[in-house]
Write an enzyme that holds these catalytic residues in place. Structure first.
Site, PDB file in Angstrom:
ATOM      1  CG  HIS A 183      -2.043   1.336   1.367  1.00 36.45           C
ATOM      2  ND1 HIS A 183      -1.848   2.499   1.709  1.00 36.45           N
ATOM      3  CD2 HIS A 183      -3.053   1.133   1.110  1.00 36.45           C
ATOM      4  CE1 HIS A 183      -2.736   3.079   1.539  1.00 36.45           C
ATOM      5  NE2 HIS A 183      -3.491   2.279   1.529  1.00 36.45           N
ATOM      6  CD  GLN A 243      -7.167  -4.661   4.757  1.00 31.60           C
ATOM      7  OE1 GLN A 243      -7.858  -5.076   4.345  1.00 31.60           O
ATOM      8  NE2 GLN A 243      -6.912  -2.968   3.596  1.00 31.60           N
ATOM      9  CG  ASP A 256       0.579  -2.622   6.333  1.00 34.24           C
ATOM     10  OD1 ASP A 256       0.189  -2.498   6.929  1.00 34.24           O
ATOM     11  OD2 ASP A 256       0.927  -1.914   4.849  1.00 34.24           O
ATOM     12  CB  CYS A 284      -3.398   3.277  -1.510  1.00 39.92           C
ATOM     13  SG  CYS A 284      -4.823   4.877  -1.291  1.00 39.92           S
ATOM     14  CE  LYS A 325      -7.520   0.098   6.709  1.00 38.22           C
ATOM     15  NZ  LYS A 325      -8.202   0.522   5.457  1.00 38.22           N
TER      16      LYS A 325
HETATM   17  N1  C6P Z   1      -6.311   0.244   3.073  1.00 40.43           N
HETATM   18  C1  C6P Z   1      -8.097  -0.213   1.438  1.00 40.43           C
HETATM   19  O1  C6P Z   1      -9.083   0.360   0.641  1.00 40.43           O
HETATM   20  P1  C6P Z   1      -4.767   3.964   7.070  1.00 40.43           P
HETATM   21  O2  C6P Z   1      -5.404   4.552   6.461  1.00 40.43           O
HETATM   22  O3  C6P Z   1      -3.849   4.474   7.744  1.00 40.43           O
HETATM   23  O4  C6P Z   1      -5.601   3.486   8.375  1.00 40.43           O
HETATM   24  O5  C6P Z   1      -4.430   2.404   6.705  1.00 40.43           O
HETATM   25  C2  C6P Z   1      -3.986   2.645   5.013  1.00 40.43           C
HETATM   26  C3  C6P Z   1      -3.079   0.982   4.264  1.00 40.43           C
HETATM   27  C4  C6P Z   1      -2.149   0.884   5.145  1.00 40.43           C
HETATM   28  N2  C6P Z   1      -1.888  -0.485   4.640  1.00 40.43           N
HETATM   29  C5  C6P Z   1      -2.675  -1.447   4.588  1.00 40.43           C
HETATM   30  C6  C6P Z   1      -1.999  -2.834   4.123  1.00 40.43           C
HETATM   31  C7  C6P Z   1      -4.113  -0.881   3.973  1.00 40.43           C
HETATM   32  O6  C6P Z   1      -4.724  -1.736   3.280  1.00 40.43           O
HETATM   33  C8  C6P Z   1      -4.329   0.301   4.147  1.00 40.43           C
HETATM   34  C9  C6P Z   1      -5.444   0.991   4.036  1.00 40.43           C
HETATM   35  C10 C6P Z   1      -7.397   1.195   1.980  1.00 40.43           C
HETATM   36  O7  C6P Z   1      -6.858  -0.932   0.992  1.00 40.43           O
HETATM   37  C11 C6P Z   1      -7.991   1.996   2.312  1.00 40.43           C
HETATM   38  S1  C6P Z   1      -6.796   2.671   1.056  1.00 40.43           S
END
Ligand code: C6P
Length: 418
Positions: A137, A215, A212, A376, A238
């Protein structure tokens, strides 16, 4: 890249969760619409919120709204206790040895930036290597691009294959590798990457490890003590929690050695006009008034998930995902991207000659919410040779009927546009 390996589960009884009961806990699913039930298939972006979490946030604001770590009166002490108790719940949930390993952030993005600045800027130098994967991401790519630019370190990339799995990581490690920072579960393919194999590789060359887990943590058990990672990050929104809160897990000995990220109130021990000293970890990294209500809400979300059990949630999502892959594969003009053997509840696809944005808009007319875009992950889109894809993602409140409604709406859109 068509997926043909999945087998159809017998029927809804193969699901391990009582979805109707779970959905009763979610106010958004009680809002009946003339267009039929709300089919929410975008939990990888943001999950829905159970009334227990809404209630915990509401209770804080209605009954003990006060700042934390400062107030010497009853409601302030109650707020501090609730905030720190959320930290303890999180610590237990991820298997951390010490509660001080848990730093509250605004989300995964802020947690990665924290380490890329507070660790990266002080530990990387010219010629050092930062290892990430091609399926990151943007949150786990751009901060390291900036760290590399500022320190002269080199950003090295482990590529992914057509099936959405990573190429053999072994050859990418050497004595210059100083950190490996990688996505646990891909938000595009759903691939669960073999972090348990990659972390020992990193250790063998003395590199620091960052997972990370945005997910993964919401969907299956993750134990930082078993993984032995140095850092790990995830987001509350999430995993049934509120927006605006996330977690950085860090080994205390590393957090202690690190410089602060943001500076201001609460992260200090002493301040004179000339210089300051720092608070203990984790508070050294929590400058200013924190996201108190959100942290308490996340603690409540963890209670909710733990009561159901992460293994049960994972089994449920696996069954729903298998069913979805099967049904979507039956549609001739539909391409599913990736076919990883170890995967979570994320399915990314395109329908021939239909832009995913158009598809998402048409699905919305049938009350089916999916994500369309680059997720993203623009380098992933580039490698797939598309500008965007559609993506359906599942959670504990989805069932096979949600999948049926998705498939029916996709077919209806195809008829409409042709
Ligand atoms: N992915 C998706 O629709 P934040 O925005 O900081 O809570 O998370 C960012 C982020 C970081 N790593 C991974 C693997 C992610 O999937 C995400 C967020 C969302 O896939 C929003 S773009």
């Amino acid at each position: 890249m068509r997926d043909t390996s999945t087998t159809e589960p017998s029927a809804a009884q193969s699901l391990s969760l009582n979805v109707a009961k779970i959905r009763n806990d979610f106010p958004i699913f009680q809002n009946l619409s003339v267009d039929g039930p709300f089919t929410y298939l975008d939990s990888a972006a943001t999950s829905q919120t159970p009334r227990q979490v809404v209630g915990a946030v509401n209770e804080y604001y209605s009954e003990y709204n006060a700042n934390v770590h400062r107030a010497i009166y009853a409601v302030g002490e109650k707020a501090t206790k609730a905030y720190e108790s959320a930290r303890e719940k999180i610590s237990r949930f991820i298997g951390a040895d010490e509660t001080r390993s848990v730093v509250f952030t605004r989300g995964t993005t802020e947690a990665i930036n924290l380490v890329a600045y507070a660790w990266g800027r002080h530990n990387l130098k010219k010629g050092d290597e930062i290892l990430i994967t091609e399926m990151e991401h943007h949150s786990n790519l751009v901060p390291w691009q900036l760290a590399a630019r500022d320190t002269g370190a080199i950003l090295k990339i482990i590529p992914f294959r057509a099936d959405g799995t990573l190429e053999d990581a072994e050859t990418y490690f050497n004595e210059n590798t100083k950190i490996v920072s990688m996505i646990h579960q891909s938000n595009v393919f759903g691939t669960v990457n073999p972090v348990d194999k990659i972390i020992p590789l990193a250790k063998s060359v003395g590199a620091v490890t960052f997972i990370d887990a945005a997910q993964s943590i919401p969907h299956f058990p993750v134990d930082v003590s078993l993984l032995e990672c140095d850092f790990l990050a995830f987001s509350g929104h999430k995993m049934l929690g509120p927006t605006g809160v996330g977690v950085l897990y860090g080994k205390p000995e590393l957090l202690e050695k690190m410089e602060p990220f943001l500076a201001g109130g609460e992260m200090i021990q002493t301040v004179t006009l000339e210089k300051s000293t720092w608070n203990d970890v984790p508070w050294k990294f929590e400058a200013g008034t924190p996201n108190i209500a959100q942290a308490i809400g996340l603690g409540c979300a963890i209670d909710y998930l733990s009561e159901i059990g992460m293994d049960t949630i994972h089994a449920h999502e696996t069954a729903v995902t298998k069913y979805a892959l099967n049904k979507l594969n039956d549609i001739e003009e539909l391409t599913i991207y990736g076919n990883p053997p170890e995967r979570g509840g994320v399915v990314t696809f395109n329908v021939q000659d239909i832009h995913p944005h158009d598809l998402a808009q048409l699905l919305d007319r049938d009350n089916v919410a999916i994500r369309a875009g680059h997720h993203c992950a623009q380098p992933v889109m580039e490698k797939l040779d598309v500008t965007a894809t559609a993506r359906a993602s599942f959670y504990l409140y989805n069932d096979l009927e949600d999948v049926d409604r998705l498939v029916a709406a996709v077919k209806k859109s195809m008829d409409f546009l042709r």
